[in-house]
Write an enzyme that holds these catalytic residues in place. Sequence first.
Site, PDB file in Angstrom:
ATOM      1  N   HIS A   1      39.296 -16.281  96.610  1.00 40.80           N
ATOM      2  CA  HIS A   1      38.911 -16.876  97.885  1.00 40.80           C
ATOM      3  C   HIS A   1      39.370 -18.326  97.942  1.00 40.80           C
ATOM      4  O   HIS A   1      38.847 -19.179  97.230  1.00 40.80           O
ATOM      5  CB  HIS A   1      37.386 -16.822  98.074  1.00 40.80           C
ATOM      6  CG  HIS A   1      36.876 -15.443  98.368  1.00 40.80           C
ATOM      7  ND1 HIS A   1      36.257 -14.660  97.418  1.00 40.80           N
ATOM      8  CD2 HIS A   1      36.909 -14.710  99.506  1.00 40.80           C
ATOM      9  CE1 HIS A   1      35.921 -13.491  97.987  1.00 40.80           C
ATOM     10  NE2 HIS A   1      36.312 -13.496  99.242  1.00 40.80           N
TER      11      HIS A   1
ATOM     12  N   ASP B   1      36.749 -21.167  99.100  1.00 42.23           N
ATOM     13  CA  ASP B   1      35.695 -21.672  98.223  1.00 42.23           C
ATOM     14  C   ASP B   1      34.307 -21.481  98.834  1.00 42.23           C
ATOM     15  O   ASP B   1      33.371 -22.166  98.464  1.00 42.23           O
ATOM     16  CB  ASP B   1      35.898 -23.169  97.919  1.00 42.23           C
ATOM     17  CG  ASP B   1      36.824 -23.352  96.734  1.00 42.23           C
ATOM     18  OD1 ASP B   1      36.401 -23.042  95.625  1.00 42.23           O
ATOM     19  OD2 ASP B   1      37.965 -23.787  96.951  1.00 42.23           O
TER      20      ASP B   1
END
EC number: 5.3.1.5
Length: 12
Positions: A5, A8
């Site tokens: 991701h 974050d």
Amino acid sequence: GVTFHDDDLIPF
């Protein structure tokens, strides 16, 4: 931003 991701937002 942790693993896959780049936002974050998720610790996964």
